[in-house]
Design an enzyme around this catalytic site. Structure first.
Site, PDB file in Angstrom:
ATOM      1  CG  ASP A 145      58.129  94.108 -54.335  1.00  0.00           C
ATOM      2  OD1 ASP A 145      59.134  92.957 -54.147  1.00  0.00           O
ATOM      3  OD2 ASP A 145      58.406  95.125 -53.845  1.00  0.00           O
ATOM      4  CG  ASP A 155      56.544  92.191 -51.190  1.00  0.00           C
ATOM      5  OD1 ASP A 155      57.768  92.019 -50.591  1.00  0.00           O
ATOM      6  OD2 ASP A 155      56.034  93.089 -51.411  1.00  0.00           O
ATOM      7  CB  THR A 209      63.973 110.179 -53.270  1.00  0.00           C
ATOM      8  OG1 THR A 209      64.759 109.001 -52.941  1.00  0.00           O
ATOM      9  CG2 THR A 209      63.849 110.990 -52.079  1.00  0.00           C
ATOM     10  NE  ARG A 226      61.242 101.876 -56.114  1.00  0.00           N
ATOM     11  CZ  ARG A 226      60.490 101.272 -57.016  1.00  0.00           C
ATOM     12  NH1 ARG A 226      61.008 101.233 -58.112  1.00  0.00           N
ATOM     13  NH2 ARG A 226      59.221 100.798 -56.900  1.00  0.00           N
TER      14      ARG A 226
END
Length: 209
Positions: free
Chosen positions: A200, A203, A108, A104
């Protein structure tokens, strides 16, 4: 529109609660992702066709049923989707595994492709796309578009936590794709993370920050 299944099985919900906990460490988190994927896979493969077979038991002939030659492919979206692969392969060890790499863009929030490798006979296989988090839906939608461009015809998406925004985006982009998730959360925050979510997933699976 796509059929959407949000699981309410007690074992999935129990494991999901531990998965979300900020105190859950990397090793346990990784195991839980795999276990949840394993449980979800039962439902995602419910429509596999069966054929009648005769099996010789120690006591005689049994008229039984086996899966009828449907070939499967599992395609995780890198990197977090890798955490779900073993859970699926424990049930369908003969499935082939492809990989789609998307990240990602931090500015944006749009997915950017960097890798795509799938079985050569993807057009003959039922494909299950794996990604723990369905946030904006952009990565999942783009991955499925890539698979269709390579000839895939029968595709399902299996995630763990979805945001309403991502679920709608994936349905709109691919109304022919069935979607399986363990939870539908509240919303996305300003940084496009699912709330309450679990942070996340990549992670937490790999112990990175």
């Amino acid at each position: 529109m796509a059929n959407v299944t949000i699981f309410d099985h007690p074992l999935i919900q129990h494991k999901l609660a531990i998965l979300r906990d900020v105190k859950t460490g990397t090793n346990q988190f990784r195991s839980l992702i795999s276990e949840i994927a394993n449980l979800m896979c039962y439902e995602a493969t419910r429509d596999l066709p069966l054929e009648n077979v005769d099996v010789q038991t120690p006591m005689g002939i049994c008229h039984a049923k086996m899966v009828k030659g449907r070939k499967l492919a599992v395609v995780p979206i890198l990197r977090a989707g890798l955490g779900m692969v073993d859970g699926v392969l424990n049930l369908v060890p003969a499935a082939k595994v492809g990989h789609i790499g998307l990240y990602r863009d931090p500015e944006t929030a749009q997915p950017v492709e960097y890798y795509c490798k799938v079985p050569a006979d993807i057009d003959e296989r039922e494909v299950i796309v794996l990604d723990p988090m369905l946030a904006t839906g952009g990565s999942a939608a783009d991955a499925i578009t890539m698979l269709k461009e390579k000839g895939a015809k029968c595709i399902k998406f299996m995630g763990i936590i979805a945001a309403p925004e991502g679920l709608k985006a994936l349905q709109d982009a691919h109304p022919d794709v069935d979607i399986y998730c363990a939870a539908l959360d509240d919303c996305l925050n300003d940084h496009k993370y699912i709330i309450p979510g679990l942070g996340d997933a990549g992670d937490r699976i790999f112990g990175t920050k």
